[in-house]
Design an enzyme around this catalytic site. Structure first.
Site, PDB file in Angstrom:
ATOM      1  N   CYS A 114       0.809  -1.243   0.193  1.00 50.97           N
ATOM      2  CA  CYS A 114       0.041  -0.015  -0.103  1.00 50.97           C
ATOM      3  C   CYS A 114       0.911   1.325  -0.033  1.00 50.97           C
ATOM      4  CB  CYS A 114      -0.879  -0.108   1.030  1.00 50.97           C
ATOM      5  SG  CYS A 114      -2.398  -1.332   1.222  1.00 50.97           S
ATOM      6  N   HIS A 250      -3.338   7.484   1.732  1.00 48.30           N
ATOM      7  CA  HIS A 250      -3.713   6.192   1.449  1.00 48.30           C
ATOM      8  C   HIS A 250      -5.006   6.085   1.989  1.00 48.30           C
ATOM      9  CE1 HIS A 250      -3.837   2.067   0.561  1.00 48.30           C
ATOM     10  NE2 HIS A 250      -3.835   1.724   1.781  1.00 48.30           N
ATOM     11  N   ASN A 280      -9.851   0.050  -0.328  1.00 53.51           N
ATOM     12  CA  ASN A 280      -8.487   0.171  -0.376  1.00 53.51           C
ATOM     13  C   ASN A 280      -8.032  -0.604  -1.596  1.00 53.51           C
ATOM     14  OD1 ASN A 280      -5.750  -0.222   0.323  1.00 53.51           O
ATOM     15  ND2 ASN A 280      -6.143  -1.048   2.347  1.00 53.51           N
TER      16      ASN A 280
HETATM   17  N1  ACO Z   1     -18.232  -8.065   9.381  1.00 51.20           N
HETATM   18  C1  ACO Z   1     -18.517  -8.194  10.798  1.00 51.20           C
HETATM   19  N2  ACO Z   1     -17.954  -8.306  11.759  1.00 51.20           N
HETATM   20  C2  ACO Z   1     -16.532  -8.421  11.359  1.00 51.20           C
HETATM   21  C3  ACO Z   1     -15.942  -8.209  10.002  1.00 51.20           C
HETATM   22  C4  ACO Z   1     -16.896  -7.988   8.954  1.00 51.20           C
HETATM   23  N3  ACO Z   1     -16.785  -8.015   7.696  1.00 51.20           N
HETATM   24  N4  ACO Z   1     -14.565  -8.414  10.207  1.00 51.20           N
HETATM   25  C5  ACO Z   1     -14.386  -8.432  11.417  1.00 51.20           C
HETATM   26  N5  ACO Z   1     -15.430  -8.423  11.897  1.00 51.20           N
HETATM   27  C6  ACO Z   1     -15.358  -8.897  13.493  1.00 51.20           C
HETATM   28  C7  ACO Z   1     -14.249  -9.268  13.920  1.00 51.20           C
HETATM   29  O1  ACO Z   1     -14.265 -10.777  14.070  1.00 51.20           O
HETATM   30  C8  ACO Z   1     -14.172  -9.048  15.543  1.00 51.20           C
HETATM   31  O2  ACO Z   1     -15.193  -9.793  16.140  1.00 51.20           O
HETATM   32  P1  ACO Z   1     -15.086 -10.162  17.824  1.00 51.20           P
HETATM   33  O3  ACO Z   1     -14.853  -8.975  18.659  1.00 51.20           O
HETATM   34  O4  ACO Z   1     -16.149 -11.276  18.022  1.00 51.20           O
HETATM   35  O5  ACO Z   1     -13.589 -11.051  17.648  1.00 51.20           O
HETATM   36  C9  ACO Z   1     -14.828  -7.679  15.765  1.00 51.20           C
HETATM   37  O6  ACO Z   1     -15.274  -7.645  14.224  1.00 51.20           O
HETATM   38  C10 ACO Z   1     -13.944  -6.510  15.673  1.00 51.20           C
HETATM   39  O7  ACO Z   1     -12.610  -6.704  14.827  1.00 51.20           O
HETATM   40  P2  ACO Z   1     -11.528  -5.855  14.634  1.00 51.20           P
HETATM   41  O8  ACO Z   1     -10.480  -6.220  13.804  1.00 51.20           O
HETATM   42  O9  ACO Z   1     -10.982  -5.624  16.110  1.00 51.20           O
HETATM   43  O10 ACO Z   1     -12.044  -4.548  14.190  1.00 51.20           O
HETATM   44  P3  ACO Z   1     -11.647  -3.001  13.874  1.00 51.20           P
HETATM   45  O11 ACO Z   1     -12.394  -1.881  14.584  1.00 51.20           O
HETATM   46  O12 ACO Z   1      -9.943  -3.244  14.263  1.00 51.20           O
HETATM   47  O13 ACO Z   1     -11.592  -3.093  12.276  1.00 51.20           O
HETATM   48  C11 ACO Z   1     -10.627  -3.220  10.428  1.00 51.20           C
HETATM   49  C12 ACO Z   1     -11.105  -3.807  11.648  1.00 51.20           C
HETATM   50  C13 ACO Z   1     -11.431  -2.386   9.537  1.00 51.20           C
HETATM   51  C14 ACO Z   1      -9.638  -4.186   9.509  1.00 51.20           C
HETATM   52  C15 ACO Z   1      -9.461  -2.090  10.998  1.00 51.20           C
HETATM   53  O14 ACO Z   1      -8.812  -2.652  11.960  1.00 51.20           O
HETATM   54  C16 ACO Z   1      -8.511  -1.555   9.891  1.00 51.20           C
HETATM   55  O15 ACO Z   1      -8.983  -0.945   8.970  1.00 51.20           O
HETATM   56  N6  ACO Z   1      -7.181  -1.792  10.146  1.00 51.20           N
HETATM   57  C17 ACO Z   1      -6.338  -1.367   9.146  1.00 51.20           C
HETATM   58  C18 ACO Z   1      -5.913  -1.966   7.810  1.00 51.20           C
HETATM   59  C19 ACO Z   1      -5.094  -1.165   6.946  1.00 51.20           C
HETATM   60  O16 ACO Z   1      -4.991  -0.021   7.137  1.00 51.20           O
HETATM   61  N7  ACO Z   1      -4.546  -1.589   5.960  1.00 51.20           N
HETATM   62  C20 ACO Z   1      -3.676  -0.827   5.481  1.00 51.20           C
HETATM   63  C21 ACO Z   1      -2.481  -1.318   4.854  1.00 51.20           C
HETATM   64  S1  ACO Z   1      -3.443  -2.658   3.458  1.00 51.20           S
HETATM   65  C22 ACO Z   1      -2.068  -3.254   2.615  1.00 51.20           C
HETATM   66  O17 ACO Z   1      -0.788  -2.927   2.786  1.00 51.20           O
HETATM   67  C23 ACO Z   1      -2.292  -4.274   1.397  1.00 51.20           C
END
Ligand code: ACO
Length: 323
Positions: A114, A250, A280
């Site tokens: 990314c 990004h 993304n």
């Molecule tokens: N729908 C419903 N629930 C979901 C989903 C979904 N699509 N995906 C995950 N959950 C659940 C999880 O299982 C978890 O459940 P649990 O509490 O029962 O275990 C809960 O939601 C919370 O999960 P988290 O991962 O803690 O959620 P968070 O608020 O952190 O959001 C996200 C997740 C959107 C992925 C976030 O962490 C994020 O954006 N992270 C950064 C990603 C990023 O920036 N990547 C950039 C680089 S990408 C690259 O280099 C290719």
């Protein structure tokens, strides 16, 4: 007097297939509301059967060339940021070179996931400043739909496909912060963090693999590292947050974008946001946002921009440029 790499044109390509969040509700335990509130994403484009990373990159490059008034034969080099090249080799960049009908110059890929586009901009800038190229096409293009595990709700709802491109050209300048062009770059990586975000395939497995991500861990690193690299690049450029017209970040997650802008003391009305429509798109996200920001009339000639990105590696960085 000094030389600057100045933006001559921008363009982008998005595949015709648009997938709304609600489409995932049929096959996954997820909701439009969860995706929207956790990521800011509402829809994304996915490659159709005829779209490949190189074909989308070529379309974006053609749009950027048209915007610049230049021809493919005017270009000395192509630097293409991607983690999803059509084949292991040759590079997607040389495929684009052929598709554009270029018979001269040189072309290569940059792989920093990314963060790829800021790495590519920095490389293109170095080629121009060292006199190895006068005009460079800098492209970000991805087909992340090809490396999604469609059973993993924590990743497959977040990514999209597309391509964006800039034409950079050498121009004499005063060597001051008021110059047009790239004013400063700052790059970092820390390979110890590879397990946070990787693809579990490649030549060692004989498969192209699927993206694996510890999203909340990546999130933890993102805001702090992005704000720090942006500040370093701004210091190098001799500018402050008050001087910045647009952050073009990004586009991974609206909460990361908001958190980074806040840490940089730049209000959200000076941030170009496209994550709601594109998801993304990895290395394509910044050039897509630049081109869309330009088309929307947000980015104007002379505006001071800060781009920043983080991704697998981890790799991250920022570029300060005046349009
Ligand atoms: N729908 C419903 N629930 C979901 C989903 C979904 N699509 N995906 C995950 N959950 C659940 C999880 O299982 C978890 O459940 P649990 O509490 O029962 O275990 C809960 O939601 C919370 O999960 P988290 O991962 O803690 O959620 P968070 O608020 O952190 O959001 C996200 C997740 C959107 C992925 C976030 O962490 C994020 O954006 N992270 C950064 C990603 C990023 O920036 N990547 C950039 C680089 S990408 C690259 O280099 C290719």
């Amino acid at each position: 007097m000094t030389i600057r790499a100045v933006v001559r044109g921008a363009g982008h390509y998005l595949p015709a297939r648009v997938v709304e969040n609600s489409e995932f509700e049929a096959t996954l335990d997820t909701t439009d509301e969860w995706i929207r509130s956790r990521s800011g994403i509402e829809r994304r484009h996915f490659a159709t059967e005829t779209d490949t990373t190189s074909s989308m990159a070529t379309a974006a490059a053609q749009a950027a060339l048209a915007d610049s008034g230049l021809e493919a034969s005017d270009i000395d080099a192509i630097v293409l940021a991607t983690s999803t090249a059509d084949l292991t080799f040759p590079s997607a960049a040389t495929m684009v070179q052929a598709q554009l009908g270029m018979t001269g110059g040189f072309a290569f890929d940059v792989q920093a996931v990314c963060a790829g586009f800021v790495y590519a901009l920095s490389n293109a800038n170095a080629l121009i400043l060292s006199g190895q190229a006068r005009r460079v096409l800098v492209i970000g293009a991805e087909t992340f739909s090809k490396i999604m595990d469609w059973t993993d709700r924590s990743t497959c709802v977040l990514f999209g496909d597309g391509a964006g491109a800039l034409v950079l050209e050498a121009e004499e300048a005063a060597g001051e912060a008021s110059d047009r062009g790239i004013l400063a770059c700052d790059l970092h990586s820390d390979g110890r963090l590879r397990d946070l975000l990787y693809v579990d395939g490649g030549v060692s497995t004989g498969t192209s693999g699927y993206l694996r991500m510890q999203g909340n861990q990546v999130f933890r690193h993102a805001v702090e590292k992005l704000a720090a690299t942006a500040h370093t690049a701004m210091d190098r450029a001799g500018v402050t947050a008050d001087d910045v017209d647009w952050i073009v970040p990004h586009q991974a997650n609206i909460r990361i974008i908001q958190g980074t802008a806040k840490k940089m003391n730049v209000p959200m009305d000076r941030v170009v946001v496209t994550v709601q429509d594109h998801g993304n798109t990895s290395a394509a996200s910044i050039p897509l946002a630049l081109s869309v920001g330009r088309a929307r009339g947000q980015i104007k000639d002379g505006d001071l921009l800060v781009t920043e990105a983080i991704g697998g590696g981890l790799a991250w960085g920022a570029v300060v440029l005046r349009w």
